[in-house]
Design a protein around this motif. Structure first.
Motif, PDB file in Angstrom:
ATOM      1  N   ASP A 156      40.358 -19.138  19.486  1.00  0.00           N
ATOM      2  CA  ASP A 156      40.268 -18.216  20.625  1.00  0.00           C
ATOM      3  C   ASP A 156      40.022 -16.761  20.232  1.00  0.00           C
ATOM      4  N   LEU A 159      36.460 -16.242  18.882  1.00  0.00           N
ATOM      5  CA  LEU A 159      35.447 -16.448  19.925  1.00  0.00           C
ATOM      6  C   LEU A 159      35.430 -15.265  20.901  1.00  0.00           C
ATOM      7  N   ARG A 163      32.249 -12.671  21.630  1.00  0.00           N
ATOM      8  CA  ARG A 163      31.776 -12.353  22.984  1.00  0.00           C
ATOM      9  C   ARG A 163      31.710 -10.842  23.186  1.00  0.00           C
ATOM     10  N   PRO A 169      28.484 -16.977  17.938  1.00  0.00           N
ATOM     11  CA  PRO A 169      29.431 -17.315  16.866  1.00  0.00           C
ATOM     12  C   PRO A 169      28.773 -17.753  15.566  1.00  0.00           C
ATOM     13  N   ALA A 188      35.531 -22.074  15.255  1.00  0.00           N
ATOM     14  CA  ALA A 188      34.733 -21.238  16.155  1.00  0.00           C
ATOM     15  C   ALA A 188      33.240 -21.342  15.858  1.00  0.00           C
TER      16      ALA A 188
END
Length: 230
Positions: A156, A159, A163, A169, A188
């Protein structure tokens, strides 16, 4: 120590873990945790610590309490240690090569971010005396960020950082000191460069794309990044 595997890339963005990678905070965690453990006749030694590096705070507390059989809840442990960490974190010093690499990438307009299992509170405490070069990061994602539902080894944090940087990624490279962090990066879909503590068993980093002794050893140009001027 530099275990060089076939270079990949080129990469378009770089994400850094913080603890034990950018800042030398692991000794602080060890000192504080051992101080708490000794109150109950226990010792937080390397046999336990090596399995705790890279964990989020709740996971860390649960693991230490279980491993050392401490008579307290994770919430009590975290409450007791907070003022001890707050006092010590501002004195954390940069890891070898960290500031130079961050400044170099920023000067060449390479998107960079921090992806850390620390909370935002502790991020500010740790970087309070290093604001000049931490302000060069385009983004910082902490474990308590709104977009993070699980800490490392879940992907998480990384990632979310990708973003925010606006980069796919697969075009990101992550620097990590912990096996959990390397797992998070690979999950990821990113490249992972490990810079382990010298006491860590090297076989725990077999899933990394590259293993280095310090950030000074990273071969920038092999990964499509601008090299240092000679």
């Amino acid at each position: 120590m530099s275990e060089v595997q076939k270079p990949k890339g080129p990469v378009k963005a770089v994400i850094f873990d913080m603890d034990g990678l950018l800042l030398d905070t692991e000794g602080i965690y060890t000192e504080v945790t051992d101080t708490i453990a000794k109150r109950y006749g226990k010792t937080f030694d390397w046999a336990v610590k090596q399995h705790s590096i890279g964990r989020g705070s709740q996971d860390f507390a649960e693991y230490v309490i279980s491993a050392l059989e401490l008579p307290m809840s994770p919430e009590e442990f975290l409450t007791v240690r907070q003022p001890m960490l707050d006092e010590r974190f501002p004195h954390a010093v940069p890891m070898r090569g960290a500031e130079a690499l961050v400044r170099h990438l920023a000067e060449h307009n390479i998107p960079i971010a921090v992806g850390t299992s620390s909370s935002l509170h502790y991020f500010h405490a740790k970087t309070s005396n290093h604001r000049a070069w931490f302000e060069l990061f385009k983004d910082v994602v902490t474990a308590d960020h709104a977009e993070v539902t699980a800490a490392k080894p879940a992907p998480d944090i990384f990632l979310a950082a990708a973003r925010h940087l606006g980069v796919d990624p697969k075009d990101c490279i992550v620097f990590e000191d912990s096996p959990f962090g390397v797992t998070a990066a690979k999950t990821a879909g990113m490249y992972a460069v490990a810079v382990p503590d010298s006491h860590m068993p090297i076989e725990q980093y077999a899933h990394a794309d590259l293993i280095l002794g310090s950030l000074t050893e990273f071969p920038l140009e092999d990964w499509g990044l601008p090299g240092f001027s000679r």
